[in-house]
Design a protein around this motif. Structure first.
Motif, PDB file in Angstrom:
ATOM      1  N   GLU A 286      -2.544   9.236  -5.462  1.00 52.65           N
ATOM      2  CA  GLU A 286      -2.741   8.211  -4.419  1.00 52.65           C
ATOM      3  C   GLU A 286      -2.075   8.667  -3.115  1.00 52.65           C
ATOM      4  O   GLU A 286      -2.618   8.489  -2.034  1.00 52.65           O
ATOM      5  CB  GLU A 286      -2.118   6.896  -4.906  1.00 52.65           C
ATOM      6  N   LEU A 287      -0.902   9.282  -3.268  1.00 50.42           N
ATOM      7  CA  LEU A 287      -0.150   9.784  -2.117  1.00 50.42           C
ATOM      8  C   LEU A 287      -0.961  10.859  -1.391  1.00 50.42           C
ATOM      9  O   LEU A 287      -1.081  10.854  -0.169  1.00 50.42           O
ATOM     10  CB  LEU A 287       1.192  10.349  -2.573  1.00 50.42           C
ATOM     11  N   GLN A 288      -1.507  11.776  -2.189  1.00 45.87           N
ATOM     12  CA  GLN A 288      -2.326  12.869  -1.624  1.00 45.87           C
ATOM     13  C   GLN A 288      -3.555  12.301  -0.911  1.00 45.87           C
ATOM     14  O   GLN A 288      -3.885  12.720   0.200  1.00 45.87           O
ATOM     15  CB  GLN A 288      -2.769  13.803  -2.750  1.00 45.87           C
ATOM     16  N   LYS A 289      -4.183  11.300  -1.515  1.00 48.63           N
ATOM     17  CA  LYS A 289      -5.377  10.673  -0.928  1.00 48.63           C
ATOM     18  C   LYS A 289      -5.023  10.001   0.400  1.00 48.63           C
ATOM     19  O   LYS A 289      -5.738  10.114   1.385  1.00 48.63           O
ATOM     20  CB  LYS A 289      -5.937   9.614  -1.899  1.00 48.63           C
ATOM     21  N   TRP A 290      -3.906   9.298   0.380  1.00 50.54           N
ATOM     22  CA  TRP A 290      -3.455   8.578   1.564  1.00 50.54           C
ATOM     23  C   TRP A 290      -3.090   9.544   2.685  1.00 50.54           C
ATOM     24  O   TRP A 290      -3.385   9.311   3.858  1.00 50.54           O
ATOM     25  CB  TRP A 290      -2.270   7.682   1.174  1.00 50.54           C
ATOM     26  N   TYR A 291      -2.462  10.643   2.284  1.00 49.93           N
ATOM     27  CA  TYR A 291      -2.089  11.696   3.248  1.00 49.93           C
ATOM     28  C   TYR A 291      -3.350  12.290   3.872  1.00 49.93           C
ATOM     29  O   TYR A 291      -3.442  12.435   5.095  1.00 49.93           O
ATOM     30  CB  TYR A 291      -1.282  12.783   2.532  1.00 49.93           C
TER      31      TYR A 291
ATOM     32  N   ARG B 246       0.836  -1.208   0.000  1.00 48.52           N
ATOM     33  CA  ARG B 246       0.000   0.000   0.000  1.00 48.52           C
ATOM     34  C   ARG B 246       0.874   1.263   0.000  1.00 48.52           C
ATOM     35  O   ARG B 246       0.649   2.196  -0.761  1.00 48.52           O
ATOM     36  CB  ARG B 246      -0.863  -0.045   1.252  1.00 48.52           C
ATOM     37  N   ASN B 247       1.896   1.266   0.852  1.00 50.06           N
ATOM     38  CA  ASN B 247       2.816   2.415   0.905  1.00 50.06           C
ATOM     39  C   ASN B 247       3.555   2.590  -0.417  1.00 50.06           C
ATOM     40  O   ASN B 247       3.725   3.710  -0.901  1.00 50.06           O
ATOM     41  CB  ASN B 247       3.847   2.212   2.016  1.00 50.06           C
ATOM     42  N   LEU B 248       3.981   1.459  -0.993  1.00 49.93           N
ATOM     43  CA  LEU B 248       4.725   1.490  -2.255  1.00 49.93           C
ATOM     44  C   LEU B 248       3.865   2.097  -3.367  1.00 49.93           C
ATOM     45  O   LEU B 248       4.323   2.942  -4.139  1.00 49.93           O
ATOM     46  CB  LEU B 248       5.129   0.056  -2.619  1.00 49.93           C
ATOM     47  N   ARG B 249       2.604   1.663  -3.405  1.00 50.44           N
ATOM     48  CA  ARG B 249       1.678   2.179  -4.426  1.00 50.44           C
ATOM     49  C   ARG B 249       1.458   3.678  -4.246  1.00 50.44           C
ATOM     50  O   ARG B 249       1.422   4.439  -5.216  1.00 50.44           O
ATOM     51  CB  ARG B 249       0.330   1.450  -4.314  1.00 50.44           C
ATOM     52  N   ALA B 250       1.331   4.091  -2.991  1.00 49.69           N
ATOM     53  CA  ALA B 250       1.109   5.514  -2.702  1.00 49.69           C
ATOM     54  C   ALA B 250       2.316   6.357  -3.103  1.00 49.69           C
ATOM     55  O   ALA B 250       2.173   7.448  -3.648  1.00 49.69           O
ATOM     56  CB  ALA B 250       0.793   5.700  -1.225  1.00 49.69           C
TER      57      ALA B 250
ATOM     58  N   VAL C 124      -8.593  20.279  -0.449  1.00 45.60           N
ATOM     59  CA  VAL C 124      -8.346  20.935   0.845  1.00 45.60           C
ATOM     60  C   VAL C 124      -7.690  20.016   1.877  1.00 45.60           C
ATOM     61  O   VAL C 124      -7.483  20.395   3.028  1.00 45.60           O
ATOM     62  CB  VAL C 124      -9.643  21.560   1.431  1.00 45.60           C
ATOM     63  N   GLY C 125      -7.383  18.787   1.470  1.00 45.71           N
ATOM     64  CA  GLY C 125      -6.609  17.892   2.339  1.00 45.71           C
ATOM     65  C   GLY C 125      -7.385  17.161   3.410  1.00 45.71           C
ATOM     66  O   GLY C 125      -6.869  16.959   4.515  1.00 45.71           O
ATOM     67  N   VAL C 126      -8.627  16.795   3.121  1.00 42.03           N
ATOM     68  CA  VAL C 126      -9.400  15.977   4.074  1.00 42.03           C
ATOM     69  C   VAL C 126     -10.068  14.827   3.323  1.00 42.03           C
ATOM     70  O   VAL C 126      -9.913  14.706   2.110  1.00 42.03           O
ATOM     71  CB  VAL C 126     -10.489  16.813   4.810  1.00 42.03           C
ATOM     72  N   THR C 127     -10.840  14.016   4.050  1.00 41.05           N
ATOM     73  CA  THR C 127     -11.544  12.925   3.382  1.00 41.05           C
ATOM     74  C   THR C 127     -12.938  13.396   2.936  1.00 41.05           C
ATOM     75  O   THR C 127     -13.440  14.408   3.439  1.00 41.05           O
ATOM     76  CB  THR C 127     -11.725  11.720   4.330  1.00 41.05           C
ATOM     77  N   ARG C 128     -13.527  12.611   2.032  1.00 42.25           N
ATOM     78  CA  ARG C 128     -14.879  12.966   1.544  1.00 42.25           C
ATOM     79  C   ARG C 128     -15.879  12.971   2.697  1.00 42.25           C
ATOM     80  O   ARG C 128     -16.772  13.799   2.758  1.00 42.25           O
ATOM     81  CB  ARG C 128     -15.299  11.942   0.475  1.00 42.25           C
TER      82      ARG C 128
END
Lengths: 156, 71
Positions: free
Chosen positions: A83-88, A73-77, B23-27
């Motif tokens: 994906e990195l931004q989403k995970w962050y 999961r980390n590797l993919r991010a 904005v850096g949060v979840t949905r």
């Protein structure tokens, strides 16, 4: 005032995390191979040796699987900016953090409030359980007090 | 707390997911803010307002916090 890390810092954090996960996977794998070859063995003084051996091996496999999932999961991010931004966002989401903090604080308070009378009642039946219960309550209370003190100072 | 986020999103044809990512949060956090179940922190409110090119007061309704307003 900016306490948030940049994406590059987050990528480095994931890289470090993966290094630790990778090392853990290798160590656990080696231990499993050694156990399989019977070079090392869990304690044999139990009446449930086979059950115990199976339990240890199963636990190790479970942990290995979880570590491998985390690693991938980390590797993919790390390889995909979005994906990195989403995970962050998922990891540093303020609402999730608030839920976790408040949930843990409430849980700890409930634990202390319930364990204290439970320990006293258990004292009528078992000294060991009584001492263990009181020790757990005391340890948690000290941790909670220290945490409170730390954040009182930090948040001025 | 009421917000104009749903209307502003609709105006700009923006999904909750897209706003959340920006904005850096979840949905889920955006959903909670829109429904009034969660009050955004000051930095997040600022980020959302800036994203729409507005001020915080233009996005969030603070009337319930006005002096003399019933709590």
């Amino acid at each position: 005032m900016n306490t948030q890390m940049t994406m590059e810092q987050y990528r480095k954090k994931l890289k470090l995390e993966n290094l630790v996960i990778g090392a853990s996977i290798v160590i656990l794998f080696i231990v499993q191979v050694l156990a399989f070859c019977q070079v090392i063995q869990p304690p044999q003084d139990s009446r449930f040796v086979d059950y115990w051996n199976g339990f240890i091996a199963g636990s190790a496999m479970g942990v290995l699987l979880l570590l491998a999932i985390g690693f991938i999961r980390n590797l993919r991010a790390m390889r995909n900016q979005q994906e990195l931004q989403k995970w962050y966002n998922k990891n540093y989401d303020e609402r999730s953090r608030k839920i976790a903090t408040q949930g843990q604080a409430s849980g700890a308070r409930v634990f202390v409030l319930l364990m204290l009378p439970a320990s006293i009642i258990s004292g009528y039946f078992s000294v060991t359980v009584f001492i263990t219960g009181v020790a757990a309550v005391l340890a948690l209370s000290v941790c909670m007090a220290l945490g409170k003190l730390y954040y009182k100072r930090k948040l001025g | 707390m009421e917000t104009k986020i749903p209307a502003l999103r609709k105006e700009r044809k923006l999904s909750q997911e897209e706003l959340a990512l920006a904005v850096g949060v979840t949905r889920q956090t955006i959903t909670s803010i829109e429904s009034g179940r969660y009050i955004a922190s000051l930095p997040l409110a600022y980020k959302i307002a800036r994203y729409f090119g507005l001020t915080i007061e233009e996005v969030f309704d603070f009337s319930e916090y006005e002096e003399g307003a019933e709590r």
